[in-house]
Design an enzyme around this catalytic site. Structure first.
Site, mmCIF file in Angstrom:
data_model
loop_
_atom_site.group_PDB
_atom_site.id
_atom_site.type_symbol
_atom_site.label_atom_id
_atom_site.label_comp_id
_atom_site.label_asym_id
_atom_site.label_seq_id
_atom_site.Cartn_x
_atom_site.Cartn_y
_atom_site.Cartn_z
ATOM 1 N N HIS A 14 0.704 4.662 6.536
ATOM 2 C CA HIS A 14 0.485 3.547 7.814
ATOM 3 C C HIS A 14 0.886 3.992 9.542
ATOM 4 O O HIS A 14 1.313 5.092 8.983
ATOM 5 C CB HIS A 14 1.971 2.310 7.441
ATOM 6 C CG HIS A 14 2.202 2.078 5.856
ATOM 7 N ND1 HIS A 14 2.423 2.715 5.553
ATOM 8 C CD2 HIS A 14 1.881 1.101 5.415
ATOM 9 C CE1 HIS A 14 2.608 2.387 4.093
ATOM 10 N NE2 HIS A 14 1.802 1.315 4.002
ATOM 11 N N ASP A 72 4.325 5.576 9.738
ATOM 12 C CA ASP A 72 4.937 6.701 9.334
ATOM 13 C C ASP A 72 4.879 7.778 9.998
ATOM 14 O O ASP A 72 5.523 8.586 10.120
ATOM 15 C CB ASP A 72 3.808 7.013 8.194
ATOM 16 C CG ASP A 72 4.086 5.336 6.466
ATOM 17 O OD1 ASP A 72 5.153 4.742 6.585
ATOM 18 O OD2 ASP A 72 3.056 5.150 5.934
ATOM 19 N N MET A 119 -7.295 7.562 3.474
ATOM 20 C CA MET A 119 -6.939 6.505 4.070
ATOM 21 C C MET A 119 -6.291 6.049 4.884
ATOM 22 O O MET A 119 -5.204 6.944 4.894
ATOM 23 C CB MET A 119 -6.760 5.692 2.570
ATOM 24 C CG MET A 119 -5.954 3.872 2.368
ATOM 25 S SD MET A 119 -4.100 4.003 2.788
ATOM 26 C CE MET A 119 -3.823 3.556 1.133
ATOM 27 N N GLU A 175 -5.066 -4.916 -1.380
ATOM 28 C CA GLU A 175 -3.822 -4.233 -2.789
ATOM 29 C C GLU A 175 -3.568 -5.311 -3.005
ATOM 30 O O GLU A 175 -2.424 -5.700 -2.601
ATOM 31 C CB GLU A 175 -3.454 -3.701 -1.970
ATOM 32 C CG GLU A 175 -2.261 -2.733 -3.277
ATOM 33 C CD GLU A 175 -1.367 -1.835 -2.868
ATOM 34 O OE1 GLU A 175 -1.186 -1.104 -1.568
ATOM 35 O OE2 GLU A 175 -0.332 -1.193 -3.360
ATOM 36 N N LYS A 180 0.043 -7.340 -5.056
ATOM 37 C CA LYS A 180 0.543 -7.387 -5.634
ATOM 38 C C LYS A 180 1.243 -8.864 -6.166
ATOM 39 O O LYS A 180 1.246 -9.817 -5.216
ATOM 40 C CB LYS A 180 1.390 -6.569 -5.303
ATOM 41 C CG LYS A 180 2.695 -6.067 -5.188
ATOM 42 C CD LYS A 180 3.481 -5.138 -4.589
ATOM 43 C CE LYS A 180 4.785 -4.997 -5.554
ATOM 44 N NZ LYS A 180 5.715 -4.310 -3.980
ATOM 45 N N GLU A 240 -2.772 -1.409 -8.000
ATOM 46 C CA GLU A 240 -1.486 -0.561 -8.352
ATOM 47 C C GLU A 240 -1.622 -0.691 -9.978
ATOM 48 O O GLU A 240 -0.743 -1.728 -10.468
ATOM 49 C CB GLU A 240 -0.927 -0.604 -7.642
ATOM 50 C CG GLU A 240 0.487 0.169 -7.607
ATOM 51 C CD GLU A 240 1.387 -0.174 -6.764
ATOM 52 O OE1 GLU A 240 0.703 0.160 -5.687
ATOM 53 O OE2 GLU A 240 2.408 -0.183 -6.814
ATOM 54 N N HIS A 292 2.268 -3.230 -9.892
ATOM 55 C CA HIS A 292 1.964 -3.832 -9.851
ATOM 56 C C HIS A 292 1.061 -4.718 -10.558
ATOM 57 O O HIS A 292 1.017 -5.720 -10.658
ATOM 58 C CB HIS A 292 0.818 -4.597 -8.128
ATOM 59 C CG HIS A 292 1.359 -3.407 -7.411
ATOM 60 N ND1 HIS A 292 0.493 -3.733 -5.759
ATOM 61 C CD2 HIS A 292 2.712 -2.766 -6.693
ATOM 62 C CE1 HIS A 292 1.389 -3.272 -4.935
ATOM 63 N NE2 HIS A 292 3.277 -2.451 -5.985
ATOM 64 N N ASP A 326 -4.088 2.832 -6.710
ATOM 65 C CA ASP A 326 -3.070 3.221 -6.123
ATOM 66 C C ASP A 326 -1.915 3.899 -7.551
ATOM 67 O O ASP A 326 -2.305 2.316 -8.515
ATOM 68 C CB ASP A 326 -1.698 2.338 -5.835
ATOM 69 C CG ASP A 326 -1.974 2.292 -4.388
ATOM 70 O OD1 ASP A 326 -3.002 3.161 -3.374
ATOM 71 O OD2 ASP A 326 -1.094 1.923 -3.736
ATOM 72 N N ASP A 376 9.314 -3.922 -9.123
ATOM 73 C CA ASP A 376 8.562 -2.398 -8.139
ATOM 74 C C ASP A 376 8.929 -0.960 -8.314
ATOM 75 O O ASP A 376 9.361 -0.834 -6.943
ATOM 76 C CB ASP A 376 7.940 -2.846 -6.927
ATOM 77 C CG ASP A 376 6.699 -1.940 -7.735
ATOM 78 O OD1 ASP A 376 5.543 -1.108 -8.319
ATOM 79 O OD2 ASP A 376 6.067 -1.794 -6.103
ATOM 80 N N ASP A 405 7.499 2.293 -8.866
ATOM 81 C CA ASP A 405 6.963 3.249 -8.770
ATOM 82 C C ASP A 405 7.255 4.274 -8.697
ATOM 83 O O ASP A 405 7.053 4.918 -8.055
ATOM 84 C CB ASP A 405 6.759 2.966 -6.563
ATOM 85 C CG ASP A 405 6.159 1.968 -6.550
ATOM 86 O OD1 ASP A 405 5.312 1.417 -6.829
ATOM 87 O OD2 ASP A 405 6.738 1.491 -5.104
ATOM 88 N N ASP A 439 0.537 6.215 -5.345
ATOM 89 C CA ASP A 439 1.840 5.373 -4.844
ATOM 90 C C ASP A 439 3.096 5.068 -5.179
ATOM 91 O O ASP A 439 3.453 4.221 -5.987
ATOM 92 C CB ASP A 439 1.616 4.238 -3.762
ATOM 93 C CG ASP A 439 2.098 3.193 -2.913
ATOM 94 O OD1 ASP A 439 2.941 4.258 -2.803
ATOM 95 O OD2 ASP A 439 1.839 1.764 -2.613
HETATM 96 C C1 GCO Z 1 4.647 -1.946 -2.039
HETATM 97 C C2 GCO Z 1 2.796 -1.562 -1.688
HETATM 98 C C3 GCO Z 1 2.366 -0.472 -0.938
HETATM 99 C C4 GCO Z 1 0.870 -0.464 0.017
HETATM 100 C C5 GCO Z 1 1.411 0.934 0.971
HETATM 101 C C6 GCO Z 1 0.056 0.972 1.360
HETATM 102 O O1 GCO Z 1 4.467 -2.648 -3.287
HETATM 103 O O2 GCO Z 1 4.997 -1.362 -1.404
HETATM 104 O O3 GCO Z 1 2.354 -0.677 -3.080
HETATM 105 O O4 GCO Z 1 3.237 1.158 -1.066
HETATM 106 O O5 GCO Z 1 0.520 0.423 -1.326
HETATM 107 O O6 GCO Z 1 1.885 0.193 1.871
HETATM 108 O O7 GCO Z 1 -1.020 -0.441 1.605
HETATM 109 MN MN MN Z 2 4.626 -0.037 -6.157
HETATM 110 MN MN MN Z 3 0.646 0.379 -3.340
#
Ligand code: GCO
Ligand code: MN
Ligand code: MN
Length: 391
Positions: free
Chosen positions: A59, A62, A93, A186, A188, A222, A225, A250, A260, A262, A292
């Site tokens: 991002h 970041d 990306m 993306e 979610k 993802e 998600h 992702d 979420d 991750d 991700d």
């Molecule tokens: C989340 C998302 C993010 C995006 C990221 C890049 O649920 O936090 O998955 O991690 O993937 O902002 O677009």
């Molecule tokens: Mn996520």
């Molecule tokens: Mn993501």
């Protein structure tokens, strides 16, 4: 046979990428303070290169603090690019942080405040410029704040229309600048908003067909998600592949019905991860395998690198299982038998009036079709035995 250490060793040609925000995750959560110190982006690049990754994604924020001066920005970019060229790491990306700033409390492209919608587009254009400077070719849109807690706040049709307005504007910017980005939406379902617009892969695919430049826009699905919402992720990815819209992916691990998480790829449902890897490989997906995800909050920095190495290693182990599955004579024979039973596996003819008339009067043996079993118990058991390492 190659040694185990080589077979599962990640290399740049495997196209594994991580976000700066993933290995750089400091372990803050809604209940607790950070548990790890921030890592410098240049250090992350060096460490990931050593582990065999292809690249790193980011991002805008970041890399560059929101309030950085131009001079500061230029210095950071120069140093980051130096780390990239010293290691051979790529930035395939880039994306925009449209969620941290309190200004985005009611959304970015879909905020009820027109100033915020304008600011979100401005911030995205600047971040697209940065991505191009770093060599990115895919641009991700994760609309984490695009949504509501209550439908009293806005008519969802208005939200969707604002979203479209922003995407159309940014597609034109992409063209005007000659950037040639592929945009990836993306989906979610929720978190951080109560409900997020474009909650699933299917919603996003349908939305894309309403844009001025649908060819420019695809999806970045993802694992976590879809799994949060109890959906089968491989089915969503298959639909994106079928539409020619899988522009990015992702990868991570997630239990259904939760926040979420991750987690490390493959750590929660190895069978689902296996079928995802099989789908990507069978489809000849050539894009990035982006993780991700982040290390457990209980970890220190050493645990972060274990997490990163483990994510890639698990993918490669599953890749090996896919090869075994595809080469397994009993599994393949069973699959072929199932498809070829009774009528063979010829494609269904295209419609013609005469074919339809003949079909309507044909006698089909539904009686024996009703009585048959498909043998999926045995097939699934064989799959499990491949996965569990006894086959
Ligand atoms: C989340 C998302 C993010 C995006 C990221 C890049 O649920 O936090 O998955 O991690 O993937 O902002 O677009
Ligand atoms: Mn996520
Ligand atoms: Mn993501």
């Amino acid at each position: 046979m190659t040694a185990d250490s080589d077979r599962f060793l990640p290399r740049p040609e495997h196209r594994f990428t991580f976000g700066l925000w993933t290995v750089g995750n400091i372990g803050r959560d809604p209940f607790g303070e950070p548990v790890r110190a921030p890592l410098a982006p240049t250090y992350i690049v060096e460490k990931l290169a050593t582990l065999g990754a292809y690249g790193v994604n980011l991002h805008d924020e970041d890399l560059i603090p929101r309030d950085a001066s131009t001079a500061e920005r230029d210095r950071i970019v120069r140093e980051f690019k130096a780390a990239l060229s010293a290691t051979g790491m790529k930035v395939p990306m880039a994306t925009t942080n449209l969620f941290t700033d309190p200004a985005f409390r009611d959304g970015a492209f879909t905020s009820n405040d027109a100033r915020v919608r304008k600011y979100a587009i401005q911030k995205t254009m600047r971040s697209m410029d940065l991505g191009i400077e770093l060599g990115a070719s895919t641009y991700v849109f994760w609309g984490g704040r695009e949504g509501v807690e209550t439908n009293a706040a806005k008519d969802p049709r208005t939200g969707i229309a604002w979203y479209r307005e922003a995407m159309n504007y940014l597609c034109e910017y992409n063209i005007a600048q000659g950037y040639n980005y592929k945009f990836a939406l993306e989906p979610k379902p929720n978190e951080p908003r109560g409900d997020i617009f474009l909650p699933t892969i299917g919603h996003a695919l349908a939305f894309i067909t309403t844009l001025d430049h649908p060819d420019m826009v695809g999806v970045n699905p993802e694992v976590a998600h879809d799994t949060m919402a109890g959906l089968d992720f491989a089915h969503g990815v298959a639909q994106a592949l079928d539409a020619g819209k899988l522009f990015h992916i992702d990868l991570n691990g997630q239990k259904p019905g939760r926040y979420d998480q991750d987690h490390r790829f493959g750590s929660e449902d190895p069978k689902q991860a296996f079928f995802l890897v099989k789908l990507l490989e069978d489809a000849g997906y050539t894009g990035m395998r982006h993780f991700d995800s982040h290390a457990y909050r209980a970890e220190d920095e050493a645990g972060v690198w274990e997490f990163a190495a483990g994510s890639m290693r698990t993918y490669l182990i599953l890749l090996d299982k896919v090869a075994r599955y595809n080469a397994d004579t009993e599994i393949q024979q069973r699959l072929a038998d199932i498809r070829a039973r009774a009528e063979g596996s010829e494609p269904f003819p295209r419609f013609s009036a005469s074919h339809a008339a003949a079909l309507k009067s044909e006698t089909i043996d539904v009686v024996s079709a009703r009585a048959q079993g498909f043998g999926y118990e045995r097939l699934d058991q064989l799959t499990m035995e491949v996965l569990l390492g006894v086959r």
